[in-house]
Design a protein around this motif. Sequence first.
Motif, PDB file in Angstrom:
ATOM      1  N   GLN B  22       0.756  -1.251   0.142  1.00  0.00           N
ATOM      2  CA  GLN B  22      -0.043  -0.046   0.043  1.00  0.00           C
ATOM      3  C   GLN B  22       0.884   1.309   0.098  1.00  0.00           C
ATOM      4  O   GLN B  22       0.466   2.393  -0.682  1.00  0.00           O
ATOM      5  N   LEU B  39      -6.059   3.654   5.028  1.00  0.00           N
ATOM      6  CA  LEU B  39      -5.141   2.529   5.177  1.00  0.00           C
ATOM      7  C   LEU B  39      -4.021   2.717   6.077  1.00  0.00           C
ATOM      8  O   LEU B  39      -3.523   1.856   6.964  1.00  0.00           O
ATOM      9  N   PRO B 157     -13.535  -7.424   9.828  1.00  0.00           N
ATOM     10  CA  PRO B 157     -14.089  -7.163   8.486  1.00  0.00           C
ATOM     11  C   PRO B 157     -15.267  -6.319   8.596  1.00  0.00           C
ATOM     12  O   PRO B 157     -15.561  -5.199   7.835  1.00  0.00           O
ATOM     13  N   GLU B 158     -16.113  -6.709   9.658  1.00  0.00           N
ATOM     14  CA  GLU B 158     -17.394  -5.737   9.562  1.00  0.00           C
ATOM     15  C   GLU B 158     -17.270  -4.438  10.431  1.00  0.00           C
ATOM     16  O   GLU B 158     -17.877  -3.588  10.139  1.00  0.00           O
ATOM     17  N   TYR B 161     -14.530   0.133   9.354  1.00  0.00           N
ATOM     18  CA  TYR B 161     -15.019   1.353   8.877  1.00  0.00           C
ATOM     19  C   TYR B 161     -16.266   2.180   9.716  1.00  0.00           C
ATOM     20  O   TYR B 161     -17.445   2.245   9.212  1.00  0.00           O
ATOM     21  N   LEU B 162     -15.852   2.203  11.081  1.00  0.00           N
ATOM     22  CA  LEU B 162     -16.992   2.598  11.909  1.00  0.00           C
ATOM     23  C   LEU B 162     -17.435   4.038  11.847  1.00  0.00           C
ATOM     24  O   LEU B 162     -16.600   4.772  11.028  1.00  0.00           O
ATOM     25  N   ARG B 235     -22.422  -3.865  16.240  1.00  0.00           N
ATOM     26  CA  ARG B 235     -23.141  -3.875  15.125  1.00  0.00           C
ATOM     27  C   ARG B 235     -24.283  -2.784  15.101  1.00  0.00           C
ATOM     28  O   ARG B 235     -24.459  -1.928  14.086  1.00  0.00           O
ATOM     29  N   ASN B 238     -22.484   0.254  14.453  1.00  0.00           N
ATOM     30  CA  ASN B 238     -21.936   0.725  13.069  1.00  0.00           C
ATOM     31  C   ASN B 238     -23.284   1.024  12.316  1.00  0.00           C
ATOM     32  O   ASN B 238     -23.108   1.697  11.251  1.00  0.00           O
ATOM     33  N   LEU B 239     -24.183   0.453  12.616  1.00  0.00           N
ATOM     34  CA  LEU B 239     -25.418   0.606  11.561  1.00  0.00           C
ATOM     35  C   LEU B 239     -26.007   2.140  12.105  1.00  0.00           C
ATOM     36  O   LEU B 239     -26.637   2.954  11.071  1.00  0.00           O
ATOM     37  N   ARG B 243     -23.087   9.542  10.997  1.00  0.00           N
ATOM     38  CA  ARG B 243     -21.761   9.697  10.335  1.00  0.00           C
ATOM     39  C   ARG B 243     -21.923  11.047   9.620  1.00  0.00           C
ATOM     40  O   ARG B 243     -21.316  11.272   8.784  1.00  0.00           O
TER      41      ARG B 243
ATOM     42  N   PHE C  80     -16.094   5.455   0.548  1.00  0.00           N
ATOM     43  CA  PHE C  80     -15.458   4.248   0.881  1.00  0.00           C
ATOM     44  C   PHE C  80     -15.330   4.133   2.610  1.00  0.00           C
ATOM     45  O   PHE C  80     -15.076   3.183   3.088  1.00  0.00           O
ATOM     46  N   THR C  81     -15.449   5.141   3.241  1.00  0.00           N
ATOM     47  CA  THR C  81     -15.297   5.254   4.821  1.00  0.00           C
ATOM     48  C   THR C  81     -16.508   4.930   5.406  1.00  0.00           C
ATOM     49  O   THR C  81     -16.628   4.893   6.634  1.00  0.00           O
ATOM     50  N   ASP C  82     -17.768   4.770   4.630  1.00  0.00           N
ATOM     51  CA  ASP C  82     -18.963   4.533   5.189  1.00  0.00           C
ATOM     52  C   ASP C  82     -19.151   3.196   5.598  1.00  0.00           C
ATOM     53  O   ASP C  82     -19.505   2.316   4.354  1.00  0.00           O
ATOM     54  N   GLY C  83     -19.386   2.585   6.438  1.00  0.00           N
ATOM     55  CA  GLY C  83     -18.986   0.978   6.664  1.00  0.00           C
ATOM     56  C   GLY C  83     -20.236   0.445   7.220  1.00  0.00           C
ATOM     57  O   GLY C  83     -20.321  -0.761   7.482  1.00  0.00           O
ATOM     58  N   ARG C  84     -21.403   1.088   6.936  1.00  0.00           N
ATOM     59  CA  ARG C  84     -22.710   0.244   7.342  1.00  0.00           C
ATOM     60  C   ARG C  84     -22.992  -0.825   6.627  1.00  0.00           C
ATOM     61  O   ARG C  84     -23.538  -1.777   6.977  1.00  0.00           O
ATOM     62  N   TYR C  86     -21.053  -3.214   5.435  1.00  0.00           N
ATOM     63  CA  TYR C  86     -20.444  -4.401   5.987  1.00  0.00           C
ATOM     64  C   TYR C  86     -21.442  -5.172   6.864  1.00  0.00           C
ATOM     65  O   TYR C  86     -21.644  -6.236   6.953  1.00  0.00           O
ATOM     66  N   SER C  87     -22.240  -4.280   7.878  1.00  0.00           N
ATOM     67  CA  SER C  87     -23.041  -4.914   8.631  1.00  0.00           C
ATOM     68  C   SER C  87     -24.316  -5.493   7.994  1.00  0.00           C
ATOM     69  O   SER C  87     -24.735  -6.426   8.437  1.00  0.00           O
ATOM     70  N   LEU C  88     -24.948  -4.646   7.092  1.00  0.00           N
ATOM     71  CA  LEU C  88     -25.859  -5.011   6.482  1.00  0.00           C
ATOM     72  C   LEU C  88     -25.842  -6.317   5.682  1.00  0.00           C
ATOM     73  O   LEU C  88     -26.480  -7.329   5.360  1.00  0.00           O
ATOM     74  N   LEU C 108     -12.993   0.583  -2.739  1.00  0.00           N
ATOM     75  CA  LEU C 108     -11.398   0.291  -3.125  1.00  0.00           C
ATOM     76  C   LEU C 108     -10.881  -0.962  -2.954  1.00  0.00           C
ATOM     77  O   LEU C 108     -11.581  -2.043  -2.365  1.00  0.00           O
ATOM     78  N   ASP C 110      -8.522  -2.292  -1.792  1.00  0.00           N
ATOM     79  CA  ASP C 110      -8.180  -2.750  -0.367  1.00  0.00           C
ATOM     80  C   ASP C 110      -9.114  -3.103   0.685  1.00  0.00           C
ATOM     81  O   ASP C 110      -8.814  -3.465   1.677  1.00  0.00           O
ATOM     82  N   GLN C 111     -10.172  -2.874   0.135  1.00  0.00           N
ATOM     83  CA  GLN C 111     -11.529  -3.152   1.000  1.00  0.00           C
ATOM     84  C   GLN C 111     -12.045  -4.358   0.497  1.00  0.00           C
ATOM     85  O   GLN C 111     -12.938  -5.103   1.158  1.00  0.00           O
ATOM     86  N   GLN C 113     -11.293  -7.546   0.389  1.00  0.00           N
ATOM     87  CA  GLN C 113     -11.283  -8.871   0.934  1.00  0.00           C
ATOM     88  C   GLN C 113     -12.024  -8.545   2.258  1.00  0.00           C
ATOM     89  O   GLN C 113     -12.859  -9.635   2.714  1.00  0.00           O
ATOM     90  N   PHE C 114     -12.354  -7.619   3.188  1.00  0.00           N
ATOM     91  CA  PHE C 114     -13.117  -7.326   4.391  1.00  0.00           C
ATOM     92  C   PHE C 114     -14.832  -7.625   3.515  1.00  0.00           C
ATOM     93  O   PHE C 114     -15.269  -8.410   4.430  1.00  0.00           O
ATOM     94  N   ARG C 128     -10.980   2.926 -12.235  1.00  0.00           N
ATOM     95  CA  ARG C 128     -10.125   3.674 -11.312  1.00  0.00           C
ATOM     96  C   ARG C 128      -8.884   2.868 -11.333  1.00  0.00           C
ATOM     97  O   ARG C 128      -7.731   3.139 -11.285  1.00  0.00           O
ATOM     98  N   PHE C 129      -9.050   1.666 -11.042  1.00  0.00           N
ATOM     99  CA  PHE C 129      -7.708   0.641 -11.017  1.00  0.00           C
ATOM    100  C   PHE C 129      -7.818  -0.551 -11.756  1.00  0.00           C
ATOM    101  O   PHE C 129      -8.813  -0.869 -12.236  1.00  0.00           O
TER     102      PHE C 129
END
Lengths: 115, 551, 176
Positions: B22, B39, B157-158, B161-162, B235, B238-239, B243, C80-84, C86-88, C108, C110-111, C113-114, C128-129
């Motif tokens: 990176q 990152l 992974p979840e 990005y809080l 969770r 996060n939800l 934000r 890309f910083t909005d992580g909601r 992932y939980s959904l 992105l 780099d995300q 894999q998550f 973009r990539f």
Amino acid sequence: MTINSTEKGKILTANRLRDGEVVFLTHSGLWSENIDGAVLATEPQAQAALEARGKDDERANLVTGVYSFDAERREGHVFASHIKERIRSLGPTVRADLGKQAEGRGGHFAALQGV
Amino acid sequence: MYRYDEFDRQFVTERVAQFRDQASRRLSGALTEDEFRPLRLMNGLYLQLHAYMLRIAVPYGTLSSRQLNTLAFIAEKWDRGYGHFTTRQNIQFNWIKLEDTADILSKLAEVEMHAIQTSGNCIRNVTTDQWAGAAADEIADPRPVGELVRQWSSLHPEFSYLPRKFKIAVTGAPNDRAAVKVHDIGLRLHLNDKGERGWEVLVGGGLGRTPVIGVTVRDFLPEHELIAYLEAIMRVYNLYGRRDNKYKARIKILVHELGADKFRAEVEAEYARRPHADTKVEERELQRISAYFAPPKFEKLPRWSATFEEARARNKEFAAWVKTNVAAHRIDGYAIANVSLKPEGGIPGDATADQMRVVADLAQRYAFDEIRVSHHQNLVLPHVRRDDLFAIWKVLNANGLAASNIGLAGDIIACPGLDYCSLATARSIPIAQSISRRFADLNRQHEIGPLRINISGCINACGHHHVGHIGILGLDKKGEEYYQITLGGSSSESASIGTILGPGFAGEDVPDAIEKIVNTYLAHRQPGEEFLAAYRRLGAQPFKEALYAAA
Amino acid sequence: MPLLKNGSIISDDWITIGLEDPRPESGDIVVPYARLLKEWESLTDHDGRLGVIFTNIDRVEALTLFLPRLALIVLPFPSFTDGRAYSLARQIREIGYTRELRAAGNVLPDQVQFMLQVGFDSFEIGDRFSADIWLKASRQMSLAYQRGLFRPLGQQEVWSERHREAEPWLEQPHAG
């Protein structure tokens, strides 16, 4: 312009991408580690040109975190209005042995001394 | 202490390779700064006032001598010969180059260390009691659970990005030295009537712009449910965490806006809805981890140490150090030796590479190879023989590490402030130095007794000023630094948020102000009454009068 | 827009239609969640597969009724910083959805894999990539500490590796 005059304007600063060193944009369009080498833009047009140059160099991955700050040039030296910029141009006020101030590339005007 | 197995090792090694890739993509321009920032932050790399800053995780504040020696090596090879221990039991280096960072992370991986999640909007380094495993009042060592949480939260992974950063603290003792009530999640160990372990779960505490004491959402969560329950909390956050405004994005705001009952109901509903087969804390995994935290092989020693008592009677300086810096150990003949990183007029939390090596060497010789970092920015040798205390003190004293001020006026917590930090609005370190000099007289510090002075250089409150008995907050008024004083804060089991006393002061006037506050306390205290207790009895009024009456 | 799916770059054959767009007679269509709610009756009879673009503010439980008919759920990343999402994504998998779950918007490499680990299996990747970077980034780590994750691309969980003897389904079958 005489050497005793005081000019007010803006200086463009950033951190060098590869090592984080604090740098200032100079007349020649290169970045200087010493604030006294910085170009002081006194007119809005010149300030806009500086900002544009900064964006270009950000895109060229030379620097990062570009912004401008208020400063004066007094007797050939740059005096930054805000203490934060004076600290950036020198190094920590609590470690005179570190940073630009210790390496001969510090600004001329000291940040406030310890209290 | 915990040792990596092949999987932990592979995990950290791959993570370093990932960051190396990176960083090289950033340097080549393949990644923009906006893309790279989250990152690098998740690997502890900030862009600060003078250079990049690397914050290295010291999970639950535990280090081996080999690890501390490696930190000394990094300080000399890639930084400027020193490091700064932080209020999250971590260490940070202030003069790092982006192009060196992957090499530093490789070096850290060699000694089972990393910088994962020491920054960014993710679950940060888990903190705990710096006396864990040694304290006389402890129910059980909280570090196995700390390690369990570290592993579970690493690259989750979840939850990477809080809405905002997320801090978890855990304590295994009734006297809370881990400040669990002012964390996003605080965990406190209890035993029930049958002797089973359960965790009190506190949520929504925090400092920063809006200081809040956490609320208890579970009184006694069975240990095997711990990770599943944490996932439910994470969770919901996060939800539904905000934000739209970074200053309202911490979980405390969500708890406040929903109300504690509604928040608890959301968590319980999420918890009830989910399958837990995969998140159950398995006994064999907890046992595997706990085995690493088995107590060292303590000798059977008499409670009374003649060597120690003789030295203490003979040497007044040593006796003074013992009085403040040595704490009771749960094993007879042993003690906890606290190493103050707050010499008179020094920079709180800073240690040179040489000092790190001195402490590492002492740990190896006298303390079963263990060092702790405290959130008060000091170091601890958690298990030393009372017989060895004098020898240890002599070495510390010869290396500027024997300030006898743990818990006293000189033991000031201070964030790096505007001298280093790009978020700061004012300097903290010079204020700490001037107060430290003002109270240099050790007899006077002892006379004053326990006193926590905490200083932050901005509203983000890294110096925990809200929970200082005396808190100092540095602000910016049109380019001038000025300092607001709060009184009555505490991060202990009886936590409280300090009250702002009145208008702020210029930096040079702060030591006088602190002195007036202290003198007011001395004039009003009852026999044996500590500063905080006196403040709680008296209220702010006499202190306000002392500070502002003349104005 | 090209998609990353199952380790290769493919084209997107779904037709995305907005709230007011006319609906094609047939073909695989993706509709906004609001339209799914409004036109559910007629959409069930649509000649073709049906997908939905879910939002970050609606609750996943509400999807349960529609799941059997859905062949694609798209979760948007406003930044890309909005992580909601992932939980959904994880919630959607937990309620039993097994078909395509796609990440769209600001994603992105780099995300990825998550995202794979929480249950996404396709990604709108834009231009973009390069494909190379996407593929490489989607297998940066071969281990994860968390249990119960999706484990594409041969990724392993530390738990099951560490406690192999405790996981009967990992044992070798007995000979004879």
